[in-house]
Design an enzyme around this catalytic site. Structure first.
Site, PDB file in Angstrom:
ATOM      1  N   HIS A 103       0.835  -1.196   0.000  1.00  0.00           N
ATOM      2  CA  HIS A 103       0.000   0.000   0.000  1.00  0.00           C
ATOM      3  C   HIS A 103       0.876   1.255   0.000  1.00  0.00           C
ATOM      4  O   HIS A 103       0.577   2.235   0.676  1.00  0.00           O
ATOM      5  CB  HIS A 103      -0.928  -0.008   1.211  1.00  0.00           C
ATOM      6  CG  HIS A 103      -2.283   0.571   0.950  1.00  0.00           C
ATOM      7  ND1 HIS A 103      -3.419  -0.181   0.929  1.00  0.00           N
ATOM      8  CD2 HIS A 103      -2.703   1.839   0.708  1.00  0.00           C
ATOM      9  CE1 HIS A 103      -4.470   0.588   0.704  1.00  0.00           C
ATOM     10  NE2 HIS A 103      -4.055   1.827   0.562  1.00  0.00           N
TER      11      HIS A 103
ATOM     12  N   ARG B 264       1.926   2.703   3.396  1.00  0.00           N
ATOM     13  CA  ARG B 264       0.992   3.544   4.157  1.00  0.00           C
ATOM     14  C   ARG B 264       0.296   2.801   5.280  1.00  0.00           C
ATOM     15  O   ARG B 264      -0.462   3.390   6.037  1.00  0.00           O
ATOM     16  CB  ARG B 264      -0.077   4.098   3.211  1.00  0.00           C
ATOM     17  CG  ARG B 264       0.452   5.107   2.242  1.00  0.00           C
ATOM     18  CD  ARG B 264      -0.402   5.203   1.013  1.00  0.00           C
ATOM     19  NE  ARG B 264      -1.700   5.807   1.184  1.00  0.00           N
ATOM     20  CZ  ARG B 264      -1.929   7.107   1.287  1.00  0.00           C
ATOM     21  NH1 ARG B 264      -0.917   7.945   1.253  1.00  0.00           N
ATOM     22  NH2 ARG B 264      -3.142   7.581   1.410  1.00  0.00           N
TER      23      ARG B 264
HETATM   24  C1  LIG Z   1      -2.809   8.505  -1.975  1.00  0.00           C
HETATM   25  C2  LIG Z   1      -3.010   7.026  -2.072  1.00  0.00           C
HETATM   26  C3  LIG Z   1      -4.302   6.537  -2.038  1.00  0.00           C
HETATM   27  C4  LIG Z   1      -4.508   5.176  -2.152  1.00  0.00           C
HETATM   28  N1  LIG Z   1      -5.780   4.705  -2.148  1.00  0.00           N
HETATM   29  C5  LIG Z   1      -5.984   3.378  -2.275  1.00  0.00           C
HETATM   30  C6  LIG Z   1      -7.299   2.880  -2.319  1.00  0.00           C
HETATM   31  O1  LIG Z   1      -8.264   3.625  -2.252  1.00  0.00           O
HETATM   32  N2  LIG Z   1      -7.447   1.535  -2.451  1.00  0.00           N
HETATM   33  C7  LIG Z   1      -6.372   0.687  -2.534  1.00  0.00           C
HETATM   34  O2  LIG Z   1      -6.570  -0.518  -2.630  1.00  0.00           O
HETATM   35  N3  LIG Z   1      -5.123   1.152  -2.518  1.00  0.00           N
HETATM   36  C8  LIG Z   1      -4.907   2.466  -2.402  1.00  0.00           C
HETATM   37  N4  LIG Z   1      -3.632   2.932  -2.402  1.00  0.00           N
HETATM   38  C9  LIG Z   1      -2.515   2.022  -2.664  1.00  0.00           C
HETATM   39  C10 LIG Z   1      -2.264   1.972  -4.178  1.00  0.00           C
HETATM   40  O3  LIG Z   1      -3.264   1.248  -4.820  1.00  0.00           O
HETATM   41  C11 LIG Z   1      -0.929   1.297  -4.499  1.00  0.00           C
HETATM   42  O4  LIG Z   1      -0.804   0.119  -3.779  1.00  0.00           O
HETATM   43  C12 LIG Z   1       0.256   2.199  -4.201  1.00  0.00           C
HETATM   44  O5  LIG Z   1      -0.043   3.531  -4.471  1.00  0.00           O
HETATM   45  C13 LIG Z   1       1.446   1.780  -5.049  1.00  0.00           C
HETATM   46  O6  LIG Z   1       2.593   2.409  -4.652  1.00  0.00           O
HETATM   47  P1  LIG Z   1       3.159   3.719  -5.385  1.00  0.00           P
HETATM   48  O7  LIG Z   1       2.242   4.842  -5.008  1.00  0.00           O
HETATM   49  O8  LIG Z   1       4.503   3.856  -4.800  1.00  0.00           O
HETATM   50  O9  LIG Z   1       3.158   3.462  -6.858  1.00  0.00           O
HETATM   51  C14 LIG Z   1      -3.399   4.290  -2.279  1.00  0.00           C
HETATM   52  C15 LIG Z   1      -2.122   4.799  -2.322  1.00  0.00           C
HETATM   53  C16 LIG Z   1      -1.921   6.162  -2.231  1.00  0.00           C
HETATM   54  C17 LIG Z   1      -0.513   6.695  -2.308  1.00  0.00           C
END
Ligand SMILES: Cc1cc2nc3c(=O)[nH]c(=O)nc-3n(C[C@H](O)[C@H](O)[C@H](O)COP(=O)(O)O)c2cc1C
Length: 718
Positions: free
Chosen positions: A304, A307
């Site tokens: 994620h 996060r």
């Molecule tokens: C701002 C933000 C919001 C995200 N929201 C979701 C979400 O709503 N659902 C989800 O499954 N993953 C969410 N993710 C995780 C992303 O799908 C993904 O795993 C991640 O952004 C990949 O890493 P990267 O940002 O370094 O490319 C979120 C990530 C970020 C940074």
């Protein structure tokens, strides 16, 4: 690459985007408005978003160590380039869940996109459609499933080299472009089924269940500003729930009282599911998609973006193990930390079938909405395509495997702590410089280039010369301080410009128009506009300022003097002396002439004088602002000159002369005095500078000597 000699192949010629960027710049002076260097992009986005947007996009769990581990893991795997390989025909295409796609890259599910751009998810969905790459919609989106599907189809409706690769041989849908639905699964199965059915009907034919976020991780930088969009007035993020008939039927009334009802009950509800629930979900989804087999078909290897769990393993670190366990039975999608073509390459080499990118496209759209999102994604594709050819790997599915990589356990990402500090300083300056450069000033390009050189030198010096560490640090310290000042000035400049343009907003004419513009007025006005343009041309969008200025002046002069003036704002009746204060060229009529003219048009002298007062007051505001602009611009030129000077010895090139011509030695001294007052005895430094300046009479020498003196001043505690 020669575009007339494109080898035929299954893959789009993404590398040509590089050529297009170069040509736009070289032939048409059109430069990208932001950097696609991901570190710089991550930095510049700070200035594009408000705190809510910035921190939501960039917050990490805890101390951010997982985020860091994600990037470090990429650093440790090194690509082995192969030479003299025929890469003329390349193939980035791959297949995912029945979709043939042009490159193994997906738009990761990202919630709450309206924090980054008013159109929210419609923007990346459309760009994904344009590129033919899968778009994965988040349950925490700020647009409805149906609208996002529409935007995705819209993007796909104009065919191009990239999206025409897409074809589908699965059992799903009616979509023009591949789209997946990311599910945050609540505990009310009826709502879950309703969401799945809506997604299916809208052409989302892959369901991606997120299992690491029943509850948001502890993200201190979001905590600090209570960053939870749902609880704020005019909340965003409820669009999915509000558009869901089952949810609304059950909880519509409660949602009116509690804006967190949707998110708290159906998205981040805090109650874990376990493996036992998964067959149910598969059955429901499979039932919907009428697929042949049961069972999960793919897995997303992700943390994620760091996060959720702080201090966790980097996503790439665990990819090889997962590939070894299930890579031949399932589609493996990798994400977290992908920033470059090389990152995509490494993940694919370690066994992923495709990668997702998240923050990268968020940062892009935060900068420039659709254009920004398109630019980062096309850049990533071009980067990957070019990497494939320069590293000698023609096909992403056939040639890119673990043999393409070498593991280096000793790597430290990115560089030593001190170098990192300096880099952190460098980035904002570099961006500011780019801002200026885009205003087509040759000199600014020079600053940017020389700054890079200087930076490299500093880093080298730091690494090589431990015995002179102290002296070097003094210099670096000074350098950074000086950069901080430039940055401050640039920001001030922008504010001033905004203030200026705002002050030029024409008042709404609320009075009866009469024509009272004399030739003298017009002459004065046009002279003033010319002067203004000249003075601002280096710093502002002159045509906009000029237009605004023209219109305010027009409304001031063409609008009638009020017949009934508000007695509270009306000035006293003038005495003759006041007339003489009128500037020459502004209104070239004597008081008598004016009086008789105004009498003819039923407008008395007091009113006219009132009008003139207003006119002059507004002019005075303008000139006050202009003066400040001037001051700041001088300071900036001055700083630019110093930098140039510092890097090139005493041979002052043309652009520094510009600086010299506008800056008197007194001002230089004052500026430096301000700059240094926090660290040195300002009066002494100023006196010293003036003396030096007097003696050498060459500003450049002052700076050179100043450096030495400063080092002494600091060490000696002046
Ligand atoms: C701002 C933000 C919001 C995200 N929201 C979701 C979400 O709503 N659902 C989800 O499954 N993953 C969410 N993710 C995780 C992303 O799908 C993904 O795993 C991640 O952004 C990949 O890493 P990267 O940002 O370094 O490319 C979120 C990530 C970020 C940074």
């Amino acid at each position: 690459m020669d575009p007339t000699n494109k080898p035929k192949g299954p893959s789009p010629h993404y590398s040509l985007y590089q050529r297009q960027v170069f040509k736009d710049g070289g032939l048409h002076g059109k430069l990208p408005s932001f950097s696609v260097h991901s570190d710089e992009l991550a930095e510049s986005v700070k200035k594009k978003l408000n705190d809510r947007g910035f921190f939501y996009a960039n917050s990490n769990a805890g101390l951010g160590w997982t985020d860091r581990a994600n990037r470090e893991a990429f650093y440790r795997w090194r690509i082995i380039p192969r030479m003299l390989v025929d890469t003329n025909t390349r193939d980035l295409t791959t297949e995912l869940f029945g979709h043939r796609i042009p490159a193994p890259i997906l738009f990761a599910p990202i919630g709450l996109n309206k924090l980054y751009t008013p159109q929210g998810e419609l923007v990346p969905a459309k760009i994904a459609g344009e590129l033919g790459l899968p778009y994965c919609l988040s349950t925490a989106a700020s647009q409805t499933i149906e609208d996002v599907a529409g935007a995705n189809d819209l993007g796909a409706s104009v065919k191009n080299e990239s999206n025409s690769v897409h074809s589908y041989n699965g059992h799903g849908g009616n979509a023009k472009s591949p789209r997946f639905f990311q599910l945050y699964m609540g505990h009310d199965d009826q709502i879950t089924i309703s969401l799945l059915e809506r997604a299916w009907r809208s052409g989302f034919d892959v369901c991606m269940l997120t299992v690491d976020t029943w509850q948001l991780g502890w993200r201190p930088t979001d905590i600090n500003i209570a960053n939870y969009a749902f609880y704020y007035p005019g909340a965003i993020g409820n669009e999915m729930g509000e558009s869901d008939p089952v949810f609304m039927q059950k909880h519509g009334e409660e949602l009116k009282q509690d804006p967190g009802k949707w998110i708290d009950s159906s998205v981040w509800h805090g109650k874990a599911h376990t493996w036992e629930k998964i067959p149910w979900l598969i059955k429901e989804w499979k039932h919907a998609v009428k697929a042949q087999q049961l069972g999960c078909e793919g897995i997303v290897v992700t943390n994620h973006a760091g996060r959720q769990v702080d201090g966790a393993v980097g996503s790439l670190e665990v990819l090889p193990d997962i590939v070894d366990a299930v890579g031949d039975k399932m589609k493996i999608i990798f994400d977290s930390g992908v920033r470059t073509g090389a990152d995509v390459f490494k993940a694919i080499a370690l066994g992923a079938h495709a990668v997702q990118v998240g923050r990268l496209y968020v940062w892009g759209m935060a900068h420039e909405r659709e254009a920004g999102c398109r630019h980062v994604m096309k850049s990533l594709l071009a980067d990957l395509d070019i990497l494939m050819t320069v590293a000698g790997y023609p096909s992403i599915t056939k040639d890119v495997n673990r043999k393409a990589l070498k593991y280096n356990p000793y790597g430290i990402y990115p560089r030593g702590e001190q170098a990192k500090l300096i880099l952190a300083e460098a980035v904002p300056l570099e961006l500011k410089v780019r801002e200026l450069r885009s205003r087509a000033r040759k000199e600014d390009w020079e600053i940017s280039r020389t700054y890079q050189v200087a930076l490299d030198r500093k880093c080298e010096a730091l690494a090589k010369l431990p015995e002179t560490k102290r002296a070097t640090l003094v210099k670096i310290d000074k350098f950074n301080e000086y950069i901080a000042n430039i940055r401050k000035w640039m920001v001030d400049m922008r504010l001033l410009k905004e203030q200026y343009v705002a002050s030029e907003t024409p008042p709404q004419p609320s009075r009866t128009p009469v024509t009272q513009v004399t030739p003298g007025d017009l002459q004065g006005i046009s002279a003033r506009i010319k002067g203004l343009e000249h003075r601002l041309s280096k710093y502002c969008d002159v045509s906009a300022v000029s237009r605004a200025y023209q219109s305010v002046l027009q409304s001031e002069t063409q609008v009638a003097v009020p017949m009934e003036v508000d007695p509270t704002t009306r000035p006293p009746t003038p005495d003759e002396d006041e007339w003489s204060e009128l500037e020459e060229g502004e209104i070239r009529e004597s008081p008598r002439q004016l009086s008789s003219r105004t009498r003819r048009s039923n407008v008395g002298p007091p009113q006219l004088l009132y009008q003139i007062h207003k006119f002059r007051a507004s002019r005075d505001t303008h000139s006050a602002i202009l003066n400040r602009v001037d001051q700041k611009s001088k300071a900036i030129l001055n700083a630019a000159s110093m930098l140039h000077q510092r890097l090139h010895g005493v041979d002052i090139p043309a652009f520094s002369d510009v600086a010299l011509s506008v800056i008197g030695s007194e001002e230089v001294a004052t500026m430096l005095q301000d700059e240094l007052s926090s660290t040195c005895d300002a009066e002494r430094v100023k006196a010293f500078l003036l003396k030096l300046n007097h003696e050498t009479d060459v500003y450049g020498h002052v700076w050179i000597d100043l450096q030495k003196t400063l080092a002494l001043a600091r060490v000696g505690g002046w």
